[in-house]
Design a protein around this motif. Structure first.
Motif, PDB file in Angstrom:
ATOM      1  N   GLN A 113     -10.492   8.090  -4.162  1.00  0.00           N
ATOM      2  CA  GLN A 113     -10.124   8.996  -3.075  1.00  0.00           C
ATOM      3  C   GLN A 113     -11.258   9.235  -2.091  1.00  0.00           C
ATOM      4  O   GLN A 113     -11.020   9.677  -0.960  1.00  0.00           O
ATOM      5  CB  GLN A 113      -9.646  10.330  -3.648  1.00  0.00           C
ATOM      6  CG  GLN A 113      -8.377  10.194  -4.470  1.00  0.00           C
ATOM      7  CD  GLN A 113      -7.511  11.430  -4.404  1.00  0.00           C
ATOM      8  OE1 GLN A 113      -7.598  12.225  -3.481  1.00  0.00           O
ATOM      9  NE2 GLN A 113      -6.648  11.595  -5.383  1.00  0.00           N
ATOM     10  N   TYR A 151       1.261   5.755  -0.360  1.00  0.00           N
ATOM     11  CA  TYR A 151       0.818   7.130  -0.532  1.00  0.00           C
ATOM     12  C   TYR A 151       1.679   7.763  -1.617  1.00  0.00           C
ATOM     13  O   TYR A 151       2.917   7.660  -1.582  1.00  0.00           O
ATOM     14  CB  TYR A 151       0.959   7.915   0.767  1.00  0.00           C
ATOM     15  CG  TYR A 151      -0.084   7.581   1.804  1.00  0.00           C
ATOM     16  CD1 TYR A 151      -1.309   8.233   1.811  1.00  0.00           C
ATOM     17  CD2 TYR A 151       0.168   6.625   2.774  1.00  0.00           C
ATOM     18  CE1 TYR A 151      -2.274   7.924   2.766  1.00  0.00           C
ATOM     19  CE2 TYR A 151      -0.783   6.316   3.727  1.00  0.00           C
ATOM     20  CZ  TYR A 151      -2.003   6.973   3.721  1.00  0.00           C
ATOM     21  OH  TYR A 151      -2.949   6.669   4.664  1.00  0.00           O
ATOM     22  N   TYR A 163       0.873  -1.180   0.000  1.00  0.00           N
ATOM     23  CA  TYR A 163       0.000   0.000   0.000  1.00  0.00           C
ATOM     24  C   TYR A 163       0.903   1.221   0.000  1.00  0.00           C
ATOM     25  O   TYR A 163       1.942   1.230   0.656  1.00  0.00           O
ATOM     26  CB  TYR A 163      -0.876  -0.004   1.249  1.00  0.00           C
ATOM     27  CG  TYR A 163      -1.798   1.190   1.390  1.00  0.00           C
ATOM     28  CD1 TYR A 163      -3.006   1.242   0.704  1.00  0.00           C
ATOM     29  CD2 TYR A 163      -1.461   2.261   2.217  1.00  0.00           C
ATOM     30  CE1 TYR A 163      -3.852   2.332   0.834  1.00  0.00           C
ATOM     31  CE2 TYR A 163      -2.295   3.348   2.349  1.00  0.00           C
ATOM     32  CZ  TYR A 163      -3.495   3.380   1.664  1.00  0.00           C
ATOM     33  OH  TYR A 163      -4.329   4.464   1.791  1.00  0.00           O
ATOM     34  N   GLN A 170       5.871   3.661   0.295  1.00  0.00           N
ATOM     35  CA  GLN A 170       5.197   2.369   0.160  1.00  0.00           C
ATOM     36  C   GLN A 170       5.562   1.457   1.317  1.00  0.00           C
ATOM     37  O   GLN A 170       6.712   1.388   1.741  1.00  0.00           O
ATOM     38  CB  GLN A 170       5.590   1.703  -1.161  1.00  0.00           C
ATOM     39  CG  GLN A 170       4.896   0.389  -1.438  1.00  0.00           C
ATOM     40  CD  GLN A 170       5.297  -0.178  -2.772  1.00  0.00           C
ATOM     41  OE1 GLN A 170       5.546   0.558  -3.727  1.00  0.00           O
ATOM     42  NE2 GLN A 170       5.393  -1.486  -2.861  1.00  0.00           N
ATOM     43  N   TYR A 194       6.671   8.935  -3.600  1.00  0.00           N
ATOM     44  CA  TYR A 194       5.823   7.936  -2.952  1.00  0.00           C
ATOM     45  C   TYR A 194       6.500   7.286  -1.759  1.00  0.00           C
ATOM     46  O   TYR A 194       7.726   7.183  -1.674  1.00  0.00           O
ATOM     47  CB  TYR A 194       5.385   6.863  -3.957  1.00  0.00           C
ATOM     48  CG  TYR A 194       6.493   6.044  -4.576  1.00  0.00           C
ATOM     49  CD1 TYR A 194       6.946   4.868  -3.993  1.00  0.00           C
ATOM     50  CD2 TYR A 194       7.097   6.456  -5.769  1.00  0.00           C
ATOM     51  CE1 TYR A 194       7.956   4.118  -4.570  1.00  0.00           C
ATOM     52  CE2 TYR A 194       8.107   5.714  -6.357  1.00  0.00           C
ATOM     53  CZ  TYR A 194       8.529   4.544  -5.756  1.00  0.00           C
ATOM     54  OH  TYR A 194       9.542   3.802  -6.321  1.00  0.00           O
ATOM     55  N   ASP A 205      -2.475  10.656  -3.671  1.00  0.00           N
ATOM     56  CA  ASP A 205      -3.188   9.461  -4.106  1.00  0.00           C
ATOM     57  C   ASP A 205      -2.823   8.277  -3.213  1.00  0.00           C
ATOM     58  O   ASP A 205      -1.726   8.220  -2.648  1.00  0.00           O
ATOM     59  CB  ASP A 205      -2.835   9.117  -5.556  1.00  0.00           C
ATOM     60  CG  ASP A 205      -3.325  10.155  -6.536  1.00  0.00           C
ATOM     61  OD1 ASP A 205      -4.555  10.340  -6.626  1.00  0.00           O
ATOM     62  OD2 ASP A 205      -2.491  10.780  -7.212  1.00  0.00           O
ATOM     63  N   LYS A 206      -3.771   7.336  -3.088  1.00  0.00           N
ATOM     64  CA  LYS A 206      -3.505   6.086  -2.380  1.00  0.00           C
ATOM     65  C   LYS A 206      -3.597   4.951  -3.386  1.00  0.00           C
ATOM     66  O   LYS A 206      -4.548   4.894  -4.180  1.00  0.00           O
ATOM     67  CB  LYS A 206      -4.505   5.845  -1.256  1.00  0.00           C
ATOM     68  CG  LYS A 206      -4.470   6.877  -0.129  1.00  0.00           C
ATOM     69  CD  LYS A 206      -5.473   7.972  -0.338  1.00  0.00           C
ATOM     70  CE  LYS A 206      -5.555   8.898   0.853  1.00  0.00           C
ATOM     71  NZ  LYS A 206      -6.470  10.039   0.623  1.00  0.00           N
TER      72      LYS A 206
END
Length: 251
Positions: A96, A46, A44, A236, A234, A70-71
């Motif tokens: 979102q 961001y 997962y 992760q 990002y 964003d996710k």
């Protein structure tokens, strides 16, 4: 940006903060030395997405947009041989509206992100190899698609069976950017200790499009469309499911 830094510190904690194994014996147990391993990874992340030209267009036209953060969910498969590793990752963005923060109030002209997806290939080298951790520097290439729909919210009542007869003004059902990119990131994971095991892994990285690309639409043939060179920072967090093999002389 402060929120992104805070999330980075919290998200990376499980893998970056591994401490030396506690033991009552001396000397410490020898460092495990598996020759190779197959890796599967759910994760997962961001992602702070930068598309400055399109964001400027939205601001100039008073279009309400979602957060830049964003996710995404990630799936990966790879192979490690000694201190070298190769992986293939695919990722897809979450809606979102599923997670906070809520959308801001404002203009009734809305840009909704419809799609965020990508695929990439990475190669890496274990630059720090300790008894409890591996630290990789990874680099790779991939392809990403980022898509919006634009529409104006109304209070108009529309029978569903006749919905195709209505088209809100200023609507653009498809506005997308597809781009190749390069990627570089730092990865920290727990060291494998058994033949079959799972390990925490975290990454902090940056990806950037090879060149500026014009936005396109599946509904219209656009001319003079804005161009963006998409880039993303990002963080992760994931788990490696690892099957490892010893050197033949140690088996």
């Amino acid at each position: 940006m402060k929120l992104f830094i805070l999330l980075a510190l919290l998200g990376a904690f499980p893998a970056w903060s591994q401490v030396t194994d506690s033991t009552s014996q001396t000397p410490f147990p020898a460092k495990s030395n598996f020759r190779s391993g197959f890796l599967m990874e759910p994760g997962y992340a961001y992602v702070a997405t930068l598309i400055p030209t399109m964001r400027s267009f939205f601001r100039d036209n008073h279009v309400k947009t979602e957060s830049n953060l964003d996710k995404i969910i990630v799936a990966g498969f790879g192979y490690r041989l000694y201190r070298f590793k190769g992986m293939i990752h695919s990722f897809v963005g979450l809606d979102q509206r599923l997670l906070p923060p809520p959308e801001p109030a404002g203009s009734n002209l809305v840009a909704r992100r419809q799609n965020l997806s990508g695929l990439d290939v990475h190669l890496g080298y274990d630059v720090a190899n300790t008894r409890n951790k591996r630290v990789f520097i990874n680099a790779g290439v991939g392809s990403i698609r980022y898509e919006y729909s634009l529409f104006r919210t109304t209070s108009q009542i529309v029978p569903f069976q006749t919905i195709f007869q209505y088209a809100p003004p200023a609507s653009v059902p498809s506005l997308y950017l597809t781009s190749g990119y390069w990627d570089v990131h730092v990865e920290v994971s727990q060291r494998e200790k058994r033949k079959d095991t799972f390990l925490w892994v975290s990454r902090i990285g940056y990806r950037r499009g090879f060149q500026p690309i014009a936005w396109q639409s599946e509904a219209y043939q656009l001319t003079d469309a804005p161009r963006d060179r998409i880039s993303q920072f990002y963080l992760q967090l994931g788990i490696y499911f690892s099957r490892n093999r010893l050197d033949r002389r140690n088996q």
